[in-house]
Design a protein around this motif. Structure first.
Motif, PDB file in Angstrom:
ATOM      1  N   ARG A  46     -22.949  32.494  28.043  1.00 33.90           N
ATOM      2  CA  ARG A  46     -21.721  32.802  28.498  1.00 33.90           C
ATOM      3  C   ARG A  46     -20.910  33.089  27.513  1.00 33.90           C
ATOM      4  NH1 ARG A  46     -21.511  30.475  33.926  1.00 33.90           N
ATOM      5  NH2 ARG A  46     -23.133  30.046  34.383  1.00 33.90           N
ATOM      6  N   GLN A  47     -20.007  33.576  27.572  1.00 32.86           N
ATOM      7  CA  GLN A  47     -18.866  33.588  26.157  1.00 32.86           C
ATOM      8  C   GLN A  47     -17.553  34.141  27.311  1.00 32.86           C
ATOM      9  OE1 GLN A  47     -19.883  36.045  23.059  1.00 32.86           O
ATOM     10  NE2 GLN A  47     -21.297  34.180  23.423  1.00 32.86           N
ATOM     11  N   ASN A  48     -17.039  33.424  26.235  1.00 32.85           N
ATOM     12  CA  ASN A  48     -14.906  33.791  26.037  1.00 32.85           C
ATOM     13  C   ASN A  48     -14.794  34.877  25.823  1.00 32.85           C
ATOM     14  OD1 ASN A  48     -15.280  31.510  28.151  1.00 32.85           O
ATOM     15  ND2 ASN A  48     -14.436  29.880  26.080  1.00 32.85           N
ATOM     16  N   ILE A  49     -13.737  35.497  26.612  1.00 34.76           N
ATOM     17  CA  ILE A  49     -13.193  36.733  25.488  1.00 34.76           C
ATOM     18  C   ILE A  49     -11.519  36.971  25.800  1.00 34.76           C
ATOM     19  CG2 ILE A  49     -12.430  38.864  25.437  1.00 34.76           C
ATOM     20  CD1 ILE A  49     -14.588  39.335  27.156  1.00 34.76           C
ATOM     21  N   ASN A  50     -11.098  35.865  24.448  1.00 37.10           N
ATOM     22  CA  ASN A  50      -9.872  35.847  23.612  1.00 37.10           C
ATOM     23  C   ASN A  50      -8.727  36.971  23.357  1.00 37.10           C
ATOM     24  OD1 ASN A  50     -11.771  33.175  23.295  1.00 37.10           O
ATOM     25  ND2 ASN A  50     -10.157  32.658  23.882  1.00 37.10           N
ATOM     26  N   HIS A  51      -8.212  37.315  24.053  1.00 34.22           N
ATOM     27  CA  HIS A  51      -6.825  37.987  23.057  1.00 34.22           C
ATOM     28  C   HIS A  51      -5.971  39.023  23.274  1.00 34.22           C
ATOM     29  CE1 HIS A  51      -5.911  42.136  21.560  1.00 34.22           C
ATOM     30  NE2 HIS A  51      -7.075  42.430  21.799  1.00 34.22           N
ATOM     31  N   PRO A  52      -4.863  38.366  22.399  1.00 30.09           N
ATOM     32  CA  PRO A  52      -3.416  38.442  22.828  1.00 30.09           C
ATOM     33  C   PRO A  52      -3.138  39.298  23.845  1.00 30.09           C
ATOM     34  CG  PRO A  52      -3.756  39.405  21.026  1.00 30.09           C
ATOM     35  CD  PRO A  52      -4.829  38.852  21.196  1.00 30.09           C
ATOM     36  N   LEU A  53      -4.128  40.202  24.506  1.00 30.41           N
ATOM     37  CA  LEU A  53      -3.311  41.412  25.412  1.00 30.41           C
ATOM     38  C   LEU A  53      -4.138  41.092  27.156  1.00 30.41           C
ATOM     39  CD1 LEU A  53      -3.570  44.668  23.443  1.00 30.41           C
ATOM     40  CD2 LEU A  53      -1.479  43.965  24.239  1.00 30.41           C
ATOM     41  N   ILE A  54      -4.746  39.909  26.961  1.00 33.10           N
ATOM     42  CA  ILE A  54      -4.846  39.958  27.798  1.00 33.10           C
ATOM     43  C   ILE A  54      -3.877  38.946  28.595  1.00 33.10           C
ATOM     44  CG2 ILE A  54      -6.661  38.309  29.242  1.00 33.10           C
ATOM     45  CD1 ILE A  54      -8.796  38.425  27.351  1.00 33.10           C
ATOM     46  N   PRO A  55      -3.350  39.224  29.915  1.00 37.51           N
ATOM     47  CA  PRO A  55      -1.896  38.889  30.256  1.00 37.51           C
ATOM     48  C   PRO A  55      -2.501  37.495  31.140  1.00 37.51           C
ATOM     49  CG  PRO A  55      -2.572  41.478  31.621  1.00 37.51           C
ATOM     50  CD  PRO A  55      -3.904  40.928  30.773  1.00 37.51           C
ATOM     51  N   PRO A  56      -1.139  36.477  31.462  1.00 40.56           N
ATOM     52  CA  PRO A  56      -1.497  35.017  31.405  1.00 40.56           C
ATOM     53  C   PRO A  56      -2.613  34.889  32.945  1.00 40.56           C
ATOM     54  CG  PRO A  56       0.307  35.012  30.468  1.00 40.56           C
ATOM     55  CD  PRO A  56      -0.127  36.484  30.993  1.00 40.56           C
ATOM     56  N   ILE A  57      -1.690  36.045  33.983  1.00 37.00           N
ATOM     57  CA  ILE A  57      -2.182  36.173  35.298  1.00 37.00           C
ATOM     58  C   ILE A  57      -3.823  35.838  35.366  1.00 37.00           C
ATOM     59  CG2 ILE A  57      -1.942  37.939  35.660  1.00 37.00           C
ATOM     60  CD1 ILE A  57      -1.722  35.590  38.070  1.00 37.00           C
ATOM     61  N   PHE A  58      -4.298  36.726  34.399  1.00 39.89           N
ATOM     62  CA  PHE A  58      -5.853  36.900  33.882  1.00 39.89           C
ATOM     63  C   PHE A  58      -6.136  35.283  33.412  1.00 39.89           C
ATOM     64  CE2 PHE A  58      -4.747  41.159  35.164  1.00 39.89           C
ATOM     65  CZ  PHE A  58      -5.897  41.717  35.519  1.00 39.89           C
ATOM     66  N   ASN A  59      -5.918  35.203  32.701  1.00 34.35           N
ATOM     67  CA  ASN A  59      -6.944  33.635  32.464  1.00 34.35           C
ATOM     68  C   ASN A  59      -7.626  33.031  32.988  1.00 34.35           C
ATOM     69  OD1 ASN A  59      -6.986  31.797  30.209  1.00 34.35           O
ATOM     70  ND2 ASN A  59      -6.196  29.952  31.584  1.00 34.35           N
ATOM     71  N   ASP A  60      -8.800  32.964  32.633  1.00 38.78           N
ATOM     72  CA  ASP A  60     -10.165  31.999  33.519  1.00 38.78           C
ATOM     73  C   ASP A  60     -10.979  33.483  34.422  1.00 38.78           C
ATOM     74  OD1 ASP A  60     -10.173  30.102  31.993  1.00 38.78           O
ATOM     75  OD2 ASP A  60      -8.948  29.225  33.955  1.00 38.78           O
ATOM     76  N   PHE A  61     -10.480  34.715  34.297  1.00 39.52           N
ATOM     77  CA  PHE A  61     -11.332  35.951  35.081  1.00 39.52           C
ATOM     78  C   PHE A  61     -12.288  35.714  34.849  1.00 39.52           C
ATOM     79  CE2 PHE A  61     -11.602  40.259  35.362  1.00 39.52           C
ATOM     80  CZ  PHE A  61     -11.098  40.484  37.221  1.00 39.52           C
ATOM     81  N   LYS A  62     -13.198  36.095  35.300  1.00 40.32           N
ATOM     82  CA  LYS A  62     -14.715  35.814  35.122  1.00 40.32           C
ATOM     83  C   LYS A  62     -15.833  37.633  35.641  1.00 40.32           C
ATOM     84  CE  LYS A  62     -17.258  32.825  36.244  1.00 40.32           C
ATOM     85  NZ  LYS A  62     -17.469  31.122  37.281  1.00 40.32           N
ATOM     86  N   ILE A  63     -15.787  37.761  34.605  1.00 37.65           N
ATOM     87  CA  ILE A  63     -16.766  38.781  34.679  1.00 37.65           C
ATOM     88  C   ILE A  63     -18.659  39.097  34.570  1.00 37.65           C
ATOM     89  CG2 ILE A  63     -17.087  41.418  33.765  1.00 37.65           C
ATOM     90  CD1 ILE A  63     -13.995  41.189  32.752  1.00 37.65           C
ATOM     91  N   VAL A  64     -19.355  39.495  35.164  1.00 37.73           N
ATOM     92  CA  VAL A  64     -20.719  39.308  35.043  1.00 37.73           C
ATOM     93  C   VAL A  64     -21.190  40.987  34.636  1.00 37.73           C
ATOM     94  CG1 VAL A  64     -23.454  38.916  36.276  1.00 37.73           C
ATOM     95  CG2 VAL A  64     -20.770  37.640  37.678  1.00 37.73           C
ATOM     96  N   GLN A  65     -21.515  40.468  33.933  1.00 38.42           N
ATOM     97  CA  GLN A  65     -22.430  42.019  33.356  1.00 38.42           C
ATOM     98  C   GLN A  65     -24.041  41.464  33.186  1.00 38.42           C
ATOM     99  OE1 GLN A  65     -22.640  42.435  29.273  1.00 38.42           O
ATOM    100  NE2 GLN A  65     -23.370  43.873  29.430  1.00 38.42           N
ATOM    101  N   PHE A  66     -24.642  42.618  34.010  1.00 35.78           N
ATOM    102  CA  PHE A  66     -25.996  42.604  34.469  1.00 35.78           C
ATOM    103  C   PHE A  66     -26.866  44.119  33.883  1.00 35.78           C
ATOM    104  CE2 PHE A  66     -24.786  43.917  38.138  1.00 35.78           C
ATOM    105  CZ  PHE A  66     -26.048  44.523  38.613  1.00 35.78           C
ATOM    106  N   SER A  67     -27.859  44.379  33.090  1.00 33.54           N
ATOM    107  CA  SER A  67     -28.215  45.622  32.710  1.00 33.54           C
ATOM    108  C   SER A  67     -29.705  45.414  32.749  1.00 33.54           C
ATOM    109  CB  SER A  67     -28.183  45.044  31.256  1.00 33.54           C
ATOM    110  OG  SER A  67     -27.794  46.669  30.652  1.00 33.54           O
ATOM    111  N   ASP A  68     -30.251  46.813  32.779  1.00 34.99           N
ATOM    112  CA  ASP A  68     -31.829  47.642  31.884  1.00 34.99           C
ATOM    113  C   ASP A  68     -32.312  46.822  33.062  1.00 34.99           C
ATOM    114  OD1 ASP A  68     -31.377  48.894  28.993  1.00 34.99           O
ATOM    115  OD2 ASP A  68     -29.559  47.394  29.646  1.00 34.99           O
ATOM    116  N   THR A  69     -32.216  46.703  34.182  1.00 32.56           N
ATOM    117  CA  THR A  69     -33.383  46.874  35.498  1.00 32.56           C
ATOM    118  C   THR A  69     -34.972  47.429  35.494  1.00 32.56           C
ATOM    119  OG1 THR A  69     -32.291  47.299  37.484  1.00 32.56           O
ATOM    120  CG2 THR A  69     -31.745  45.156  36.704  1.00 32.56           C
TER     121      THR A  69
END
Length: 288
Positions: A46-69
């Motif tokens: 689990r990783q948090n991504i903090n950045h000033p360009l992320i709009p407030p409405i996207f706070n807690d927006f969850k992205i799942v990455q999977f790779s190389d199956t």
């Protein structure tokens, strides 16, 4: 006859036999661990991504990455189903597959089964994918595209897409073609972006961050390396692939405004082993 020497010789041979037997046992157990235990021992990172360009409405927006199956080499559909279930339980807002779906598209024919499983994945703001080096080659390039599109994944090949939540904000998801067998084109990828938004770049090859840092990218997620697949204490990865030799696994701060995360992937290739490099699913949560 020197009885003491004979006893010493017998003791030495007995100890030597124990050492040889112990070494053989360790080798057998070690190989079993590398082939059957660690490759199936998925770590959810689990990783948090903090950045000033992320709009407030996207706070807690969850992205799942999977790779190389790398389906068809060691990872089978029973294991693939567990991966799909693990991702689904996270109830992600957006899903990203960062390349290398099948180990050899030219000798694998169970495409319909893949589509069924991938269609089980749901995310309200979309499912996105990019090409890995194993997704290219011959007619495999087109076949991968057909599989991902039939599975309702948007395949980003040197292009970007805006993700909006109502009228309250947006971010950009961009995808670059594979570095080894594709034709990555950063100019084309970012040519349609007219305004500056938080931009997440998907690149199968992590070392392309050296090019990405010259473009409006805030965060890059990659795969490709398998974390080296086999690592040794105090030595690190034994083998890393082209375009995955500088950045091998985990999080890297490239600059004040740019970060990279390299996912260790889920399958194996060339050798059916993993050691100190567990398969990984990464959960990113946007924070404002």
């Amino acid at each position: 006859m020197d009885l003491n020497k004979q006893i010493s010789r017998r003791s030495f041979l007995k100890k030597l036999g124990k050492v040889i037997a112990g070494s053989a046992l360790v080798g057998i157990v070690g190989q079993a661990y590398m082939k059957y235990i660690e490759p199936n021992w998925i770590e959810v990172t689990r990783q948090n991504i903090n950045h000033p360009l992320i709009p407030p409405i996207f706070n807690d927006f969850k992205i799942v990455q999977f790779s190389d199956t790398h389906l068809g080499f060691q990872l089978d559909f029973d294991h693939f189903e567990k991966i799909i279930q693990t991702i689904s339980k996270e109830e992600p807002d957006l899903i990203i597959f960062s390349g290398d779906l099948v180990d050899n598209l030219l000798s694998f024919y169970e495409y319909e089964e893949i589509v069924i499983y991938l269609n089980y994945l749901q995310a309200p703001y979309g499912k996105f994918a990019v090409y890995g080096n194993h997704d290219h080659g011959g007619w495999g390039t087109d076949k991968y595209k057909q599989i991902m599109e039939a599975s309702n994944f948007k395949l980003l090949r040197n292009e970007s897409q805006n993700i909006k939540i109502g009228n309250d904000g947006e971010i950009i998801i961009a995808g670059i073609d594979d570095a080894m067998l594709g034709q990555p084109d950063f100019e084309k990828t970012f040519s349609s972006i007219q305004e500056r938004y938080f931009t997440l770049l998907i690149s199968h090859a992590p070392d392309l961050i050296e090019d990405a840092k010259h473009y409006p990218v805030d965060f890059q997620i990659s795969g490709h390396t398998h974390g080296g697949q086999i690592q040794l204490p105090f030595i690190g990865p034994l083998i890393t692939p082209p375009y995955g030799q500088k950045y091998v696994e985990g999080s890297y701060d490239i600059s004040d405004h740019l970060r990279l995360y390299v996912n260790r992937g889920l399958g194996t290739t060339r050798l059916p082993y993993r050691l100190l490099s567990r398969p990984e699913i990464t959960i990113f949560t946007l924070k404002t």
